[in-house]
Design a protein around this motif. Structure first.
Motif, mmCIF file in Angstrom:
data_model
loop_
_atom_site.group_PDB
_atom_site.id
_atom_site.type_symbol
_atom_site.label_atom_id
_atom_site.label_comp_id
_atom_site.label_asym_id
_atom_site.label_seq_id
_atom_site.Cartn_x
_atom_site.Cartn_y
_atom_site.Cartn_z
ATOM 1 N N HIS A 165 -7.311 4.527 -15.010
ATOM 2 C CA HIS A 165 -6.847 5.206 -13.792
ATOM 3 C C HIS A 165 -7.152 4.365 -12.552
ATOM 4 C CE1 HIS A 165 -5.710 9.004 -15.665
ATOM 5 N NE2 HIS A 165 -6.837 8.989 -16.338
ATOM 6 N N LYS A 166 -8.347 3.830 -12.511
ATOM 7 C CA LYS A 166 -8.736 2.988 -11.364
ATOM 8 C C LYS A 166 -7.952 1.681 -11.343
ATOM 9 C CE LYS A 166 -11.973 5.625 -9.591
ATOM 10 N NZ LYS A 166 -11.816 6.210 -8.231
ATOM 11 N N LEU A 167 -7.616 1.187 -12.540
ATOM 12 C CA LEU A 167 -6.856 -0.049 -12.650
ATOM 13 C C LEU A 167 -5.467 0.125 -12.023
ATOM 14 C CD1 LEU A 167 -7.164 -2.901 -13.973
ATOM 15 C CD2 LEU A 167 -5.963 -1.964 -15.952
ATOM 16 N N TYR A 168 -4.909 1.329 -12.170
ATOM 17 C CA TYR A 168 -3.594 1.647 -11.607
ATOM 18 C C TYR A 168 -3.741 2.680 -10.485
ATOM 19 C CZ TYR A 168 -1.506 -0.800 -15.575
ATOM 20 O OH TYR A 168 -1.129 -1.756 -16.493
ATOM 21 N N GLU A 169 -4.660 2.432 -9.617
ATOM 22 C CA GLU A 169 -5.026 3.384 -8.572
ATOM 23 C C GLU A 169 -3.850 3.891 -7.727
ATOM 24 O OE1 GLU A 169 -6.489 5.075 -4.918
ATOM 25 O OE2 GLU A 169 -5.371 3.195 -5.053
ATOM 26 N N PRO A 170 -2.832 3.065 -7.374
ATOM 27 C CA PRO A 170 -1.719 3.578 -6.562
ATOM 28 C C PRO A 170 -0.927 4.706 -7.220
ATOM 29 C CG PRO A 170 -1.750 1.186 -6.529
ATOM 30 C CD PRO A 170 -2.716 1.610 -7.582
ATOM 31 N N PHE A 171 -1.036 4.829 -8.568
ATOM 32 C CA PHE A 171 -0.233 5.817 -9.285
ATOM 33 C C PHE A 171 -1.061 6.978 -9.842
ATOM 34 C CE2 PHE A 171 1.444 1.481 -10.095
ATOM 35 C CZ PHE A 171 2.545 1.544 -9.249
ATOM 36 N N ASP A 173 4.438 -1.686 -13.260
ATOM 37 C CA ASP A 173 3.062 -1.196 -13.388
ATOM 38 C C ASP A 173 3.035 0.321 -13.522
ATOM 39 O OD1 ASP A 173 1.617 -3.802 -12.909
ATOM 40 O OD2 ASP A 173 2.752 -3.659 -11.047
ATOM 41 N N SER A 174 3.893 0.986 -12.773
ATOM 42 C CA SER A 174 3.984 2.439 -12.858
ATOM 43 C C SER A 174 4.396 2.876 -14.258
ATOM 44 C CB SER A 174 4.989 2.963 -11.826
ATOM 45 O OG SER A 174 5.153 4.359 -11.939
ATOM 46 N N LYS A 175 5.381 2.163 -14.843
ATOM 47 C CA LYS A 175 5.833 2.489 -16.197
ATOM 48 C C LYS A 175 4.739 2.228 -17.232
ATOM 49 C CE LYS A 175 9.511 3.571 -17.126
ATOM 50 N NZ LYS A 175 10.089 4.935 -17.229
ATOM 51 N N PRO A 204 11.738 0.958 -0.236
ATOM 52 C CA PRO A 204 11.529 -0.459 -0.578
ATOM 53 C C PRO A 204 10.448 -0.707 -1.621
ATOM 54 C CG PRO A 204 10.636 0.023 1.607
ATOM 55 C CD PRO A 204 11.398 1.240 1.172
ATOM 56 N N GLU A 205 9.597 0.290 -1.886
ATOM 57 C CA GLU A 205 8.579 0.111 -2.927
ATOM 58 C C GLU A 205 9.198 0.141 -4.316
ATOM 59 O OE1 GLU A 205 4.647 2.326 -1.596
ATOM 60 O OE2 GLU A 205 6.428 3.438 -0.971
ATOM 61 N N GLY A 206 10.356 0.803 -4.445
ATOM 62 C CA GLY A 206 11.065 0.820 -5.722
ATOM 63 C C GLY A 206 10.575 1.847 -6.714
ATOM 64 N N THR A 207 9.522 2.580 -6.396
ATOM 65 C CA THR A 207 8.998 3.624 -7.272
ATOM 66 C C THR A 207 8.057 4.516 -6.473
ATOM 67 O OG1 THR A 207 7.988 4.022 -9.457
ATOM 68 C CG2 THR A 207 6.953 2.341 -8.077
ATOM 69 N N THR A 208 7.612 5.588 -7.091
ATOM 70 C CA THR A 208 6.756 6.541 -6.381
ATOM 71 C C THR A 208 5.277 6.179 -6.503
ATOM 72 O OG1 THR A 208 6.707 7.969 -8.352
ATOM 73 C CG2 THR A 208 8.355 8.464 -6.675
ATOM 74 N N THR A 209 4.514 6.590 -5.509
ATOM 75 C CA THR A 209 3.064 6.414 -5.521
ATOM 76 C C THR A 209 2.392 7.774 -5.330
ATOM 77 O OG1 THR A 209 2.753 6.168 -3.130
ATOM 78 C CG2 THR A 209 3.379 4.188 -4.374
ATOM 79 N N SER A 210 1.077 7.755 -5.273
ATOM 80 C CA SER A 210 0.320 8.983 -5.043
ATOM 81 C C SER A 210 0.121 9.273 -3.566
ATOM 82 C CB SER A 210 -1.045 8.905 -5.750
ATOM 83 O OG SER A 210 -0.859 8.756 -7.138
ATOM 84 N N ILE A 241 2.090 17.345 -4.707
ATOM 85 C CA ILE A 241 3.520 17.098 -4.493
ATOM 86 C C ILE A 241 3.865 15.630 -4.730
ATOM 87 C CG2 ILE A 241 3.462 16.552 -2.012
ATOM 88 C CD1 ILE A 241 5.943 18.295 -1.684
ATOM 89 N N ALA A 242 2.871 14.745 -4.686
ATOM 90 C CA ALA A 242 3.088 13.318 -4.933
ATOM 91 C C ALA A 242 3.165 13.067 -6.437
ATOM 92 C CB ALA A 242 1.974 12.493 -4.306
ATOM 93 N N ALA A 243 4.230 12.410 -6.870
ATOM 94 C CA ALA A 243 4.425 12.184 -8.303
ATOM 95 C C ALA A 243 3.552 11.053 -8.829
ATOM 96 C CB ALA A 243 5.893 11.883 -8.577
ATOM 97 N N GLY A 244 3.360 10.002 -8.017
ATOM 98 C CA GLY A 244 2.596 8.854 -8.510
ATOM 99 C C GLY A 244 3.265 8.276 -9.748
ATOM 100 N N GLY A 245 2.495 8.114 -10.806
ATOM 101 C CA GLY A 245 3.040 7.577 -12.052
ATOM 102 C C GLY A 245 3.473 8.646 -13.028
ATOM 103 N N GLN A 246 3.526 9.914 -12.587
ATOM 104 C CA GLN A 246 3.880 11.007 -13.477
ATOM 105 C C GLN A 246 5.388 11.120 -13.666
ATOM 106 O OE1 GLN A 246 1.937 14.751 -12.426
ATOM 107 N NE2 GLN A 246 0.312 13.635 -11.367
ATOM 108 N N ASN A 247 5.778 11.821 -14.712
ATOM 109 C CA ASN A 247 7.174 12.140 -14.935
ATOM 110 C C ASN A 247 7.670 13.027 -13.790
ATOM 111 O OD1 ASN A 247 9.261 14.223 -16.015
ATOM 112 N ND2 ASN A 247 9.378 12.535 -17.477
#
Length: 372
Positions: free
Chosen positions: A45-51, A349-351, A236-242, A275-281
């Motif tokens: 989780h910490k390794l992928y902290e943005p998600f 990274d999110s995937k 521009p980030e191309g994906t969602t974050t937390s 409400i933030a999806a982060g790396g979730q479905n």
């Protein structure tokens, strides 16, 4: 008969909510691996902290809120989407030039604002605009004489935290988006995305990714010249974050060095970060949000950013090409004004993070091989 209806309602909703909870819970389960070189235990989780999810998952909040509200909110929101789609279809039959004729576009904008406003209302989302003084930050990166009063821009850029970013931007700007091609095939959402003139890109096809630059450049110039009135919003980030990090920007919005208008979406990190999806479905995250009673969304419009010689001269270390310098300067402006932390992670990274959470296992070497 009414008792049977309520019994079936309770049973089926309860079963669905438990399935939903189990689907979401995987993103909150502890997951570690042992680094082969250092021997240290690493928290994935910490390794992928943005998600990673920033809130605590509550079983009873999902169950109780879902039993009370989910089916009703879901039916109301689906009805709004269908009505929106039908209204757009009818509108397109009578108005064939809705994006290139200003009066027609203004009619379209009213439709988009009405239905997306209804969607936000029945999602129990409260909107609030935050005013910020960004003059010093702009002067720092764009030059002491930078003109903050510039109005013309080619597209709007926005950070990306989840599904509601799209609804909010349609409500605020009556805009189209650059979206992955899969969205054009979604039920209800697909037709809407076509009616509002989204541009679609196939992330797995290099030709499609190359072609989108030409289409985007054409739309940017048409909008700048006021020959096309529907703005484009690009994430521009191309994906969602937390909601706390700013990922490395893709080149699409910046490649042609045209002026952009930044927008920032904030969430209440203490109570509304679900409400933030982060790396979730995204689908599970949206259903989960519908079980909650309310959320606050804050947004800020920043002045237009236009690349300057001062920027290229003083921040040349940020990239080899001009678009890279431009993108990094815009990201730094976002971070300083919005309080975000920079991260060089991205969509892959999110995937990887999502797959690791779903599988419940993490193979660092395998991920390195897959991404190289």
């Amino acid at each position: 008969m009414s008792y049977l209806f309520f019994l079936l309602y309770f049973v089926f909703t309860f079963i669905f909510l438990n399935i939903l909870y189990l689907k979401v819970r995987v993103y909150y389960a502890p997951l570690t691996y042992k680094d082969k070189k250092s021997g240290k235990i690493v928290d994935v989780h910490k390794l992928y902290e943005p998600f990673m999810a920033k809130d605590k998952l509550s079983y009873w909040r999902i169950i109780l809120g879902g039993l009370l509200m989910l089916p009703i909110k879901f039916l109301v929101l689906v009805t709004i989407i269908i009505a929106f789609m039908i209204h757009l279809k009818i509108f397109s039959l009578f108005y064939k030039n809705q994006d290139k004729d200003k009066s027609q576009y203004e009619k379209l904008a009213k439709i988009m604002k009405f239905y997306n406003g209804l969607y936000l209302l029945f999602s129990f989302i409260k909107l609030e605009e935050k005013k910020v003084d960004c003059s010093e930050v702009y002067k720092k990166y764009l030059g002491p004489d930078y003109d903050l009063s510039q109005k013309k821009y080619s597209l709007i850029t926005c950070n990306h935290i989840g599904y509601y970013d799209v609804i909010l931007n349609m409500y605020l700007h009556a805009c189209g988006f650059i979206a992955k091609v899969e969205i054009s095939r979604y039920i209800f959402i697909g037709p809407i995305s076509k009616y509002i003139n989204c541009l679609f890109v196939n992330r797995q096809n290099q030709d499609s990714r190359d072609e989108i630059f030409d289409k985007l450049y054409e739309r940017q110039n048409l909008f700048l010249e006021e020959k096309f009135f529907a703005p484009l919003v690009l994430f521009p980030e191309g994906t969602t974050t937390s909601g706390r990090n700013m990922l490395k920007f893709k080149k699409g919005a910046f490649y042609h060095l045209l002026p952009i208008k930044p927008e920032i979406i904030y969430i209440d990190q203490k109570s509304n970060c679900h409400i933030a999806a982060g790396g979730q479905n995204l689908l599970f995250n949206t259903f989960r949000f519908l079980c909650y009673f309310y959320a606050n969304l804050y947004y800020t419009f920043l002045p237009v950013i236009k690349p300057t010689e001062y920027m290229f001269k003083n921040y040349s270390h940020l990239g080899k090409e001009k678009w890279e310098i431009y993108a990094e300067v815009v990201r730094k402006i976002y971070c300083e004004i919005g309080g975000f932390t920079e991260s060089d992670m991205g969509f892959r990274d999110s995937k990887d993070y999502s797959e690791a959470m779903i599988k419940g296992e993490f193979d660092y070497e395998d991920i390195i091989k897959k991404n190289n």
